[in-house]
Write a protein that holds these residues in place. Structure first.
Motif, PDB file in Angstrom:
ATOM      1  N   TYR A   5       0.835  -1.187   0.000  1.00 23.31           N
ATOM      2  CA  TYR A   5       0.000   0.000   0.000  1.00 23.31           C
ATOM      3  C   TYR A   5       0.876   1.246   0.000  1.00 23.31           C
ATOM      4  CZ  TYR A   5      -3.746  -3.182   1.217  1.00 23.31           C
ATOM      5  OH  TYR A   5      -4.645  -4.212   1.192  1.00 23.31           O
ATOM      6  N   CYS A   6       0.436   2.258  -0.701  1.00 19.69           N
ATOM      7  CA  CYS A   6       1.149   3.536  -0.691  1.00 19.69           C
ATOM      8  C   CYS A   6       1.125   4.074   0.741  1.00 19.69           C
ATOM      9  CB  CYS A   6       0.488   4.513  -1.653  1.00 19.69           C
ATOM     10  SG  CYS A   6       1.186   6.173  -1.544  1.00 19.69           S
ATOM     11  N   LEU A   7       2.283   4.421   1.245  1.00 19.53           N
ATOM     12  CA  LEU A   7       2.379   4.895   2.624  1.00 19.53           C
ATOM     13  C   LEU A   7       1.597   6.189   2.830  1.00 19.53           C
ATOM     14  CD1 LEU A   7       3.862   4.436   5.398  1.00 19.53           C
ATOM     15  CD2 LEU A   7       5.583   6.024   4.571  1.00 19.53           C
ATOM     16  N   ARG A   8       1.489   6.993   1.786  1.00 20.91           N
ATOM     17  CA  ARG A   8       0.883   8.312   1.936  1.00 20.91           C
ATOM     18  C   ARG A   8      -0.635   8.288   1.739  1.00 20.91           C
ATOM     19  NH1 ARG A   8       0.765  12.947  -1.684  1.00 20.91           N
ATOM     20  NH2 ARG A   8       0.867  14.878  -0.515  1.00 20.91           N
ATOM     21  N   CYS A   9      -1.098   7.633   0.681  1.00 20.10           N
ATOM     22  CA  CYS A   9      -2.536   7.675   0.378  1.00 20.10           C
ATOM     23  C   CYS A   9      -3.224   6.348   0.632  1.00 20.10           C
ATOM     24  CB  CYS A   9      -2.763   8.124  -1.060  1.00 20.10           C
ATOM     25  SG  CYS A   9      -2.301   6.880  -2.289  1.00 20.10           S
ATOM     26  N   SER A  19       5.468   2.255  -9.042  1.00 12.79           N
ATOM     27  CA  SER A  19       5.551   2.821  -7.696  1.00 12.79           C
ATOM     28  C   SER A  19       7.004   3.151  -7.383  1.00 12.79           C
ATOM     29  CB  SER A  19       5.004   1.830  -6.655  1.00 12.79           C
ATOM     30  OG  SER A  19       5.799   0.672  -6.608  1.00 12.79           O
ATOM     31  N   VAL A  20       7.216   3.791  -6.264  1.00 11.91           N
ATOM     32  CA  VAL A  20       8.568   4.058  -5.772  1.00 11.91           C
ATOM     33  C   VAL A  20       8.717   3.307  -4.464  1.00 11.91           C
ATOM     34  CG1 VAL A  20      10.140   5.820  -4.877  1.00 11.91           C
ATOM     35  CG2 VAL A  20       8.709   6.326  -6.865  1.00 11.91           C
ATOM     36  N   ALA A  21       9.767   2.509  -4.340  1.00 11.09           N
ATOM     37  CA  ALA A  21      10.008   1.748  -3.115  1.00 11.09           C
ATOM     38  C   ALA A  21      11.199   2.340  -2.386  1.00 11.09           C
ATOM     39  CB  ALA A  21      10.268   0.283  -3.444  1.00 11.09           C
ATOM     40  N   VAL A  22      11.048   2.512  -1.090  1.00  8.36           N
ATOM     41  CA  VAL A  22      12.156   2.946  -0.229  1.00  8.36           C
ATOM     42  C   VAL A  22      12.440   1.785   0.716  1.00  8.36           C
ATOM     43  CG1 VAL A  22      12.907   4.612   1.515  1.00  8.36           C
ATOM     44  CG2 VAL A  22      11.390   5.357  -0.332  1.00  8.36           C
ATOM     45  N   TYR A  23      13.657   1.294   0.701  1.00  9.03           N
ATOM     46  CA  TYR A  23      14.026   0.180   1.561  1.00  9.03           C
ATOM     47  C   TYR A  23      14.799   0.695   2.763  1.00  9.03           C
ATOM     48  CZ  TYR A  23      12.851  -2.639  -2.508  1.00  9.03           C
ATOM     49  OH  TYR A  23      12.192  -3.209  -3.557  1.00  9.03           O
ATOM     50  N   GLN A  47       1.915   9.263  -8.015  1.00 12.81           N
ATOM     51  CA  GLN A  47       1.357  10.581  -7.704  1.00 12.81           C
ATOM     52  C   GLN A  47       1.858  11.118  -6.367  1.00 12.81           C
ATOM     53  OE1 GLN A  47      -2.115   8.472  -8.903  1.00 12.81           O
ATOM     54  NE2 GLN A  47      -3.216  10.402  -8.969  1.00 12.81           N
ATOM     55  N   CYS A  48       1.897  10.248  -5.381  1.00 12.77           N
ATOM     56  CA  CYS A  48       2.373  10.693  -4.073  1.00 12.77           C
ATOM     57  C   CYS A  48       3.867  10.996  -4.118  1.00 12.77           C
ATOM     58  CB  CYS A  48       2.079   9.640  -3.004  1.00 12.77           C
ATOM     59  SG  CYS A  48       0.340   9.608  -2.528  1.00 12.77           S
ATOM     60  N   ALA A  49       4.634  10.185  -4.859  1.00 12.30           N
ATOM     61  CA  ALA A  49       6.074  10.428  -4.963  1.00 12.30           C
ATOM     62  C   ALA A  49       6.334  11.806  -5.574  1.00 12.30           C
ATOM     63  CB  ALA A  49       6.739   9.335  -5.788  1.00 12.30           C
ATOM     64  N   VAL A  50       5.617  12.106  -6.663  1.00 16.41           N
ATOM     65  CA  VAL A  50       5.818  13.400  -7.326  1.00 16.41           C
ATOM     66  C   VAL A  50       5.312  14.526  -6.434  1.00 16.41           C
ATOM     67  CG1 VAL A  50       5.098  14.813  -9.294  1.00 16.41           C
ATOM     68  CG2 VAL A  50       5.783  12.434  -9.651  1.00 16.41           C
ATOM     69  N   SER A  51       4.168  14.304  -5.808  1.00 13.96           N
ATOM     70  CA  SER A  51       3.601  15.321  -4.925  1.00 13.96           C
ATOM     71  C   SER A  51       4.543  15.630  -3.763  1.00 13.96           C
ATOM     72  CB  SER A  51       2.249  14.825  -4.408  1.00 13.96           C
ATOM     73  OG  SER A  51       1.719  15.735  -3.488  1.00 13.96           O
ATOM     74  N   LEU A  52       5.113  14.585  -3.186  1.00 16.19           N
ATOM     75  CA  LEU A  52       6.068  14.783  -2.088  1.00 16.19           C
ATOM     76  C   LEU A  52       7.284  15.562  -2.569  1.00 16.19           C
ATOM     77  CD1 LEU A  52       5.999  11.251  -0.418  1.00 16.19           C
ATOM     78  CD2 LEU A  52       5.368  13.391   0.697  1.00 16.19           C
ATOM     79  N   ALA A  53       7.788  15.157  -3.733  1.00 16.32           N
ATOM     80  CA  ALA A  53       8.999  15.784  -4.261  1.00 16.32           C
ATOM     81  C   ALA A  53       8.785  17.261  -4.569  1.00 16.32           C
ATOM     82  CB  ALA A  53       9.455  15.043  -5.520  1.00 16.32           C
ATOM     83  N   ALA A  83       4.304   8.759 -15.228  1.00 15.74           N
ATOM     84  CA  ALA A  83       3.503   7.699 -14.609  1.00 15.74           C
ATOM     85  C   ALA A  83       2.435   8.315 -13.703  1.00 15.74           C
ATOM     86  CB  ALA A  83       4.402   6.762 -13.811  1.00 15.74           C
ATOM     87  N   ALA A  84       2.798   9.357 -12.987  1.00 18.59           N
ATOM     88  CA  ALA A  84       1.836  10.034 -12.114  1.00 18.59           C
ATOM     89  C   ALA A  84       0.745  10.697 -12.940  1.00 18.59           C
ATOM     90  CB  ALA A  84       2.553  11.073 -11.249  1.00 18.59           C
ATOM     91  N   TRP A  85       1.166  11.309 -14.034  1.00 20.44           N
ATOM     92  CA  TRP A  85       0.203  11.981 -14.916  1.00 20.44           C
ATOM     93  C   TRP A  85      -0.766  10.980 -15.538  1.00 20.44           C
ATOM     94  CZ3 TRP A  85      -0.553  11.517 -20.219  1.00 20.44           C
ATOM     95  CH2 TRP A  85      -1.425  12.462 -20.783  1.00 20.44           C
ATOM     96  N   GLU A  86      -0.238   9.850 -15.988  1.00 20.31           N
ATOM     97  CA  GLU A  86      -1.092   8.814 -16.586  1.00 20.31           C
ATOM     98  C   GLU A  86      -2.097   8.296 -15.569  1.00 20.31           C
ATOM     99  OE1 GLU A  86       1.699   5.944 -18.015  1.00 20.31           O
ATOM    100  OE2 GLU A  86       2.270   7.203 -19.716  1.00 20.31           O
ATOM    101  N   SER A  87      -1.626   8.099 -14.362  1.00 26.11           N
ATOM    102  CA  SER A  87      -2.497   7.594 -13.311  1.00 26.11           C
ATOM    103  C   SER A  87      -3.609   8.595 -13.004  1.00 26.11           C
ATOM    104  CB  SER A  87      -1.650   7.321 -12.066  1.00 26.11           C
ATOM    105  OG  SER A  87      -2.441   6.834 -11.037  1.00 26.11           O
ATOM    106  N   LEU A  88      -3.244   9.856 -12.916  1.00 29.05           N
ATOM    107  CA  LEU A  88      -4.224  10.905 -12.637  1.00 29.05           C
ATOM    108  C   LEU A  88      -5.219  11.035 -13.786  1.00 29.05           C
ATOM    109  CD1 LEU A  88      -5.163  13.198 -10.773  1.00 29.05           C
ATOM    110  CD2 LEU A  88      -3.567  14.697 -11.972  1.00 29.05           C
ATOM    111  N   SER A  89      -4.721  11.012 -15.004  1.00 30.81           N
ATOM    112  CA  SER A  89      -5.596  11.110 -16.175  1.00 30.81           C
ATOM    113  C   SER A  89      -6.586   9.963 -16.194  1.00 30.81           C
ATOM    114  CB  SER A  89      -4.768  11.074 -17.460  1.00 30.81           C
ATOM    115  OG  SER A  89      -3.853  12.133 -17.475  1.00 30.81           O
ATOM    116  N   GLY A  90      -6.109   8.769 -15.832  1.00 30.15           N
ATOM    117  CA  GLY A  90      -6.977   7.596 -15.811  1.00 30.15           C
ATOM    118  C   GLY A  90      -8.077   7.738 -14.772  1.00 30.15           C
TER     119      GLY A  90
END
Ligand SMILES: [Zn+2]
Length: 114
Positions: A5-9, A19-23, A47-53, A83-90
């Motif tokens: 699960y996305c940690l943020r949303c 997705s972006v994974a942080v280990y 989306q969350c990765a870009v939003s955070l950045a 990828a974030a844009w595609e997800s949002l557009s979808g």
């Protein structure tokens, strides 16, 4: 395989989904016996990765480190932004009819709460 699960949303990230994974893991240094925690995998949807950045620096030293790493990924190449844009557009149904994203039923609005 366990669900991620996305940690943020809290959106579920199906395997193979972008997705972006942080280990992270913790390890003792200079202490015998050496101890090492289990490694954790923390995930963010694009989306969350870009939003955070794009957002301001978070509170907390560890958060700032993670934010810096995500920021460098977002800044280095536009693929994650795309990828974030595609997800949002979808999600907004803006992609041409018939695409997989458009056909998917509406996702719960949990992560649109501010
Ligand atoms: Zn997310």
């Amino acid at each position: 395989m366990e669900s991620l699960y996305c940690l943020r949303c809290n959106r579920e990230l199906e395997s193979g989904q972008k997705s972006v994974a942080v280990y992270v893991f913790a390890q003792t240094v200079g202490i015998r016996p050496r101890q090492k925690s289990a490694a954790r995998r923390i995930c963010f949807c694009p989306q969350c990765a870009v939003s955070l950045a794009m957002g301001p620096a978070p509170e907390g030293a560890l958060n700032v480190q993670a934010w810096d790493m995500i920021r460098s990924l977002v800044a280095a190449d536009s693929a994650l932004n795309r990828a974030a844009w595609e997800s949002l557009s979808g999600l907004l149904g803006l992609l041409p009819a018939g695409t997989e994203a458009h056909a998917r039923p509406a996702v719960g609005g949990a992560y649109f709460e501010f």
